[in-house]
Design an enzyme around this catalytic site. Structure first.
Site, PDB file in Angstrom:
ATOM      1  N   HIS A  69      84.847  44.276  62.811  1.00  0.00           N
ATOM      2  CA  HIS A  69      83.451  44.442  63.234  1.00  0.00           C
ATOM      3  C   HIS A  69      83.400  45.115  64.602  1.00  0.00           C
ATOM      4  O   HIS A  69      82.676  46.091  64.798  1.00  0.00           O
ATOM      5  CB  HIS A  69      82.748  43.077  63.282  1.00  0.00           C
ATOM      6  N   ASP A  98      74.350  77.171  71.427  1.00  0.00           N
ATOM      7  CA  ASP A  98      75.171  76.247  70.652  1.00  0.00           C
ATOM      8  C   ASP A  98      76.094  75.531  71.630  1.00  0.00           C
ATOM      9  O   ASP A  98      76.021  75.758  72.839  1.00  0.00           O
ATOM     10  CB  ASP A  98      76.000  77.015  69.600  1.00  0.00           C
ATOM     11  N   TRP A 138      89.240  42.858  68.642  1.00  0.00           N
ATOM     12  CA  TRP A 138      89.107  44.305  68.886  1.00  0.00           C
ATOM     13  C   TRP A 138      89.852  44.727  70.141  1.00  0.00           C
ATOM     14  O   TRP A 138      90.154  45.897  70.334  1.00  0.00           O
ATOM     15  CB  TRP A 138      87.635  44.724  68.953  1.00  0.00           C
ATOM     16  N   SER A 166      89.474  62.764  68.616  1.00  0.00           N
ATOM     17  CA  SER A 166      88.116  63.212  68.309  1.00  0.00           C
ATOM     18  C   SER A 166      87.205  63.068  69.525  1.00  0.00           C
ATOM     19  O   SER A 166      86.485  64.000  69.891  1.00  0.00           O
ATOM     20  CB  SER A 166      87.579  62.408  67.131  1.00  0.00           C
ATOM     21  N   SER A 167      87.247  61.891  70.172  1.00  0.00           N
ATOM     22  CA  SER A 167      86.384  61.662  71.334  1.00  0.00           C
ATOM     23  C   SER A 167      86.713  62.615  72.462  1.00  0.00           C
ATOM     24  O   SER A 167      85.823  63.133  73.138  1.00  0.00           O
ATOM     25  CB  SER A 167      86.550  60.250  71.886  1.00  0.00           C
ATOM     26  N   HIS A 250      87.104  48.974  80.508  1.00  0.00           N
ATOM     27  CA  HIS A 250      85.877  48.840  81.275  1.00  0.00           C
ATOM     28  C   HIS A 250      85.094  50.147  81.381  1.00  0.00           C
ATOM     29  O   HIS A 250      83.902  50.166  81.102  1.00  0.00           O
ATOM     30  CB  HIS A 250      86.042  48.142  82.623  1.00  0.00           C
ATOM     31  N   GLU A 252      85.094  52.266  79.219  1.00  0.00           N
ATOM     32  CA  GLU A 252      84.587  52.406  77.851  1.00  0.00           C
ATOM     33  C   GLU A 252      83.208  51.760  77.689  1.00  0.00           C
ATOM     34  O   GLU A 252      82.342  52.301  77.021  1.00  0.00           O
ATOM     35  CB  GLU A 252      85.582  51.768  76.875  1.00  0.00           C
ATOM     36  N   TYR A 254      80.934  51.584  79.857  1.00  0.00           N
ATOM     37  CA  TYR A 254      79.938  52.482  80.445  1.00  0.00           C
ATOM     38  C   TYR A 254      79.759  53.728  79.605  1.00  0.00           C
ATOM     39  O   TYR A 254      78.672  54.311  79.572  1.00  0.00           O
ATOM     40  CB  TYR A 254      80.286  52.801  81.902  1.00  0.00           C
ATOM     41  N   SER A 265      65.652  57.465  80.098  1.00  0.00           N
ATOM     42  CA  SER A 265      65.083  58.241  81.200  1.00  0.00           C
ATOM     43  C   SER A 265      64.309  59.452  80.700  1.00  0.00           C
ATOM     44  O   SER A 265      63.516  60.036  81.438  1.00  0.00           O
ATOM     45  CB  SER A 265      66.177  58.724  82.153  1.00  0.00           C
ATOM     46  N   HIS A 299      88.264  42.096  86.065  1.00  0.00           N
ATOM     47  CA  HIS A 299      87.308  40.998  85.904  1.00  0.00           C
ATOM     48  C   HIS A 299      87.309  40.467  84.466  1.00  0.00           C
ATOM     49  O   HIS A 299      86.724  39.444  84.190  1.00  0.00           O
ATOM     50  CB  HIS A 299      85.890  41.392  86.374  1.00  0.00           C
ATOM     51  N   HIS A 300      87.985  41.188  83.560  1.00  0.00           N
ATOM     52  CA  HIS A 300      88.169  40.665  82.203  1.00  0.00           C
ATOM     53  C   HIS A 300      89.349  39.705  82.156  1.00  0.00           C
ATOM     54  O   HIS A 300      89.619  39.130  81.113  1.00  0.00           O
ATOM     55  CB  HIS A 300      88.425  41.810  81.221  1.00  0.00           C
ATOM     56  N   THR A 325      72.876  49.983  89.151  1.00  0.00           N
ATOM     57  CA  THR A 325      72.159  49.638  87.918  1.00  0.00           C
ATOM     58  C   THR A 325      70.750  49.177  88.249  1.00  0.00           C
ATOM     59  O   THR A 325      69.779  49.526  87.560  1.00  0.00           O
ATOM     60  CB  THR A 325      72.921  48.545  87.157  1.00  0.00           C
ATOM     61  N   LYS A 328      68.462  52.016  88.852  1.00  0.00           N
ATOM     62  CA  LYS A 328      67.967  52.626  87.616  1.00  0.00           C
ATOM     63  C   LYS A 328      66.791  51.833  87.053  1.00  0.00           C
ATOM     64  O   LYS A 328      65.748  52.396  86.717  1.00  0.00           O
ATOM     65  CB  LYS A 328      69.082  52.692  86.583  1.00  0.00           C
ATOM     66  N   ARG A 447      84.690  31.559  71.321  1.00  0.00           N
ATOM     67  CA  ARG A 447      84.481  32.691  70.426  1.00  0.00           C
ATOM     68  C   ARG A 447      85.699  32.868  69.526  1.00  0.00           C
ATOM     69  O   ARG A 447      86.743  32.283  69.764  1.00  0.00           O
ATOM     70  CB  ARG A 447      84.213  33.964  71.241  1.00  0.00           C
TER      71      ARG A 447
END
Lengths: 525, 220
Positions: A69, A98, A138, A166-167, A250, A252, A254, A265, A299-300, A325, A328, A447
């Site tokens: 998932h 293009d 994951w 690809s990315s 991390h 990722e 963002y 925006s 921090h993870h 943040t 924003k 979890r």
């Protein structure tokens, strides 16, 4: 002016296309398909967790569901959806004909179905009783993903490599397009914020996807070629894996939220009928968030036992992110202030985004505090936090963008009744689904476990109802998209939304957008 | 890589600019791939400096350096402090050994040398080479925990059913952190038989006398 010809007919159009609009459509359709696949896996998780005890699936299959998932939603649904929006909108927003590298564009899309066929095949094989799909979460922490991993881990590794390539190609294409193909007069500080956020996202992708590739390559050589990067027996260290993973992981997160910031925006000024408040500060805030994202990864990992100085550093850096943040969120609110607001569906999703993402931001601030994180770590509080920022954040941003630009893509207004139903059902069920997770998490429900203590039973029943409701609501989105895609609906004008013409070049081209736009660069005032 | 986009006049200038930028971006990508691997040695250095993860000097497991051995005679014992040292040892899954300390705790003064025996027994039916990885908890004490003798300095080789007594000689340095009253030394032994290349010196004429002894060489 080159020769104007229409697209090829049939399947060849999609296989061989180098047109940014076609490729954008492919990305968006693919991501919608993955959104439903990931959603089905989530439904299995919620079915098992509806009641305490084990009733639907066995624990090992449950682990495969949580793992796949996460992988499918992150790499298959959210990231390709953003690349799809980028393909469609960036050339139209900067007045380019293009993308800069059209053939690479085709290739970077067609790698994705291959990557996900490989990953999905391991889920199908597992369902049919041949071995296990990836079951290590994951985040694929070693040694769970190396020493103790199922054989399908190699499928997973190849698949991650392909999505990474690809990315990276997609990101390179975006950077080159933005730097080299802007219409004359479109200076960097005149670019719409969606283009800015994607430019910064592309740099994040270029910086961290190779690190992810490095991590899975180390896993591969640890598994099969006798290296010991993550194996203590050979002098390696499993904690090293977490450092490398989160150095990717991390930034990722963002990558998955900045383009949504850009979408919101774009939408809020249109429906507030006021220019975006604090454009320059929005650009600088986005850049600061991206830079800070490289120095907060640990921090993870507070509970792995960091030295005090390290824990303090990562705690303060993480808290610092709340400042850009906050800028924003403040700017979005200030844009609406005294605007003549209307509440079409894209605006509704954008508003829900601002409010619900902020809730996710606050729970993130709580998690940032090292001593408190010891209580929250690995509980449903974390699950609540990242689903608030990724579902009611990233995914709602994508919904908002799709509703905002769908009339431009198809030339018809979406079915407003269904779209409103989709909004209200999604917003109500997403809160029913994720809000109670804060409470069970604070109370200590871990979890990634298929069973739980009795005291969590009532909340989990409601969470599962919210989950099923949210999942079913997405069928409304599917119906809306299919209807509009077939051209059924009210024809729209070129500017689609009242006064939109002054907010972006995309509203100056006809609706539906012709196959080729801006073959001659527009004049930027 | 760049191709002419449909329906558009791509000037050579744009194409050259595109190529230049693509090459730069690809170089950044390759650099970042390399950076992932560079994190491995960087992390080791970082751990040694900070004692992160309770890892001791990684190559020697907290071994006193040869040039420092002479200084051990001049060491003063700080009797004003008494530290409890606890021992834990076990075999990792997949290694059918019994590994345990003779005692689970001793008390020492900083500077005082102490000998503790550990016992290893190969419970399996085959010869096994294993390596014990030490870890100190709390981690910031790791840099002050010194060993002059330890089975963790080398790999341990036990024949099927063989039992062995293995001494560890250690001391805590005088500047051992004041906030630590109890420190735990943990060993985890891992099966490295497959990772050790065994070189048979047999049939080598130049090798005088001793045959049959195998020289174990670590492959990593």
């Amino acid at each position: 002016m080159g020769e104007h010809h229409g697209p090829d007919k049939g399947i060849k159009r999609w296989l061989y296309t180098t047109n940014h609009k076609d490729i954008g459509t492919l990305y968006l359709c693919f991501s919608l398909a993955m959104f439903f696949l990931g959603g089905i896996l989530a439904m299995v998780i919620r079915a098992e967790l509806m009641y305490p005890g084990l009733q639907v699936v066995d624990p090992d299959f449950f682990n495969q569901m949580t793992t796949c998932h996460g992988l499918v939603m992150v790499f298959g649904a959210i990231m390709p959806a953003f690349v799809g929006l980028a393909n469609w909108m960036i050339p139209m927003m900067i007045g380019a004909p293009d993308m800069a590298l059209p053939r690479m564009n085709n290739w970077s899309f067609w790698l994705l179905p291959v990557a996900f066929s490989i990953l999905t095949s391991s889920i199908i094989m597992s369902t049919l009783g041949f071995g296990q799909a990836p079951n290590f979460g994951w985040t694929f922490y070693a040694p769970l993903s190396t020493t103790y991993a199922p054989a399908s881990t190699d499928f997973f590794i190849v698949s991650v490599h392909l999505m990474g390539i690809s990315s990276i190609m997609g990101a390179i294409n975006v950077v080159v397009t933005i730097f080299n193909l802007r219409a004359p007069g479109m200076t960097l500080m005149k670019m719409p914020l969606f283009v800015w956020t994607w430019l910064i996202t592309a740099f994040l992708l270029i910086a961290v996807m190779p690190v992810l590739a490095g991590a899975v390559t180390m896993m591969l050589t640890d598994r099969h070629f006798g290296t010991s990067f993550f194996d203590a027996a050979g002098g390696g260290d499993p904690v090293l894996f977490q450092h490398i993973f989160w150095f990717f992981g991390h930034p990722e997160v963002y990558i998955m939220i900045l383009p949504s910031f850009g979408v919101v925006s774009a939408i809020i000024p249109t429906f507030s009928r006021k220019p975006l408040f604090g454009y320059a500060s929005m650009v600088y805030a986005t850049a600061s968030i991206a830079l800070l994202s490289f120095v907060v990864w640990a921090h993870h990992m507070f509970t792995t036992g960091l030295p005090l100085a390290g824990a303090l550093f990562f705690m303060y850096m993480t808290m610092l992110i709340s400042i850009p943040t906050g800028v924003k969120v403040f700017n979005w609110v200030a844009t609406m202030w005294r605007g003549s607001m209307t509440f079409e569906v894209p605006m509704k999703f954008a508003l829900a985004f601002v409010i619900l993402f902020t809730i996710g931001g606050f729970s993130g601030l709580m998690l940032a505090m090292t001593p408190i994180d010891y209580q929250y770590h690995e509980t449903y509080f974390v699950v609540a936090h990242f689903h608030y920022v990724l579902v009611s954040g990233a995914a709602f941003g994508i919904f908002a963008g799709v509703y905002y630009w769908l009339p431009k893509w198809t030339g018809v207004m979406y079915n407003e009744k269904l779209a409103n139903a989709h909004f209200w059902c999604s917003t109500i069920f997403v809160n029913l689904l994720f809000f109670p997770m804060h409470f069970v998490g604070l109370a200590g429900m871990p979890r990634r476990i298929p069973d739980y203590s009795w005291q969590f039973a009532d909340f989990n029943w409601w969470i599962s109802i919210g989950g099923f409701g949210f999942g079913l609501s997405q069928l409304l989105l599917l119906a809306v998209v299919i209807q509009a895609g077939r051209g059924k609906g009210k024809k729209v004008s070129d500017e689609v939304w009242e006064g939109a013409e002054k907010w972006g070049l995309e509203w100056t081209v006809p609706s539906p957008a012709p196959y080729h736009t801006f073959s001659t660069p527009p004049v930027i005032k | 890589m760049t191709q002419e986009a449909e329906g558009q006049d791509v000037t050579e200038n744009v194409e050259a600019n595109n190529n230049k930028l693509v090459i730069r971006l690809v170089v950044i990508c390759l650099g970042m791939f390399g950076f992932a691997y560079a994190l491995v040695p960087l992390y080791e250095v970082f751990c040694e400096v900070t004692g992160l993860n309770g890892r001791m000097d990684l190559t020697a497991g907290g071994r006193v350096r040869v040039e420092d051995v002479a200084e051990l005679d001049n060491i003063t014992i700080d009797t004003s402090r008494t530290i409890t040292v606890e021992f834990v040892a076990d075999a990792a899954p997949g290694l059918n050994w019994r590994l345990e300390p003779e005692t689970t705790r001793v008390t020492v003064h900083p500077g005082e040398m102490k000998l503790v025996n550990f016992y290893a027994e190969n419970l399996s039916g085959k010869d096994i080479v294993a390596r014990a990885v030490p870890s100190i908890s709390p981690g910031h004490g790791a840099g002050y925990f010194k060993k002059t003798q330890c089975f963790c300095f080398d790999e341990m080789s036990l024949a099927a059913g063989q039992k062995e007594e293995m001494p560890v000689v250690f001391h805590l340095t005088e500047d051992f952190p004041k906030d630590i009253r109890t420190v735990t030394l943990a060993y985890k032994a891992f099966d490295i038989t497959d990772k050790v290349k065994v070189i048979e010196p047999a049939n080598d004429v130049s090798d005088s006398g001793e045959t049959g002894d195998t020289v174990a060489q670590v492959a990593w």
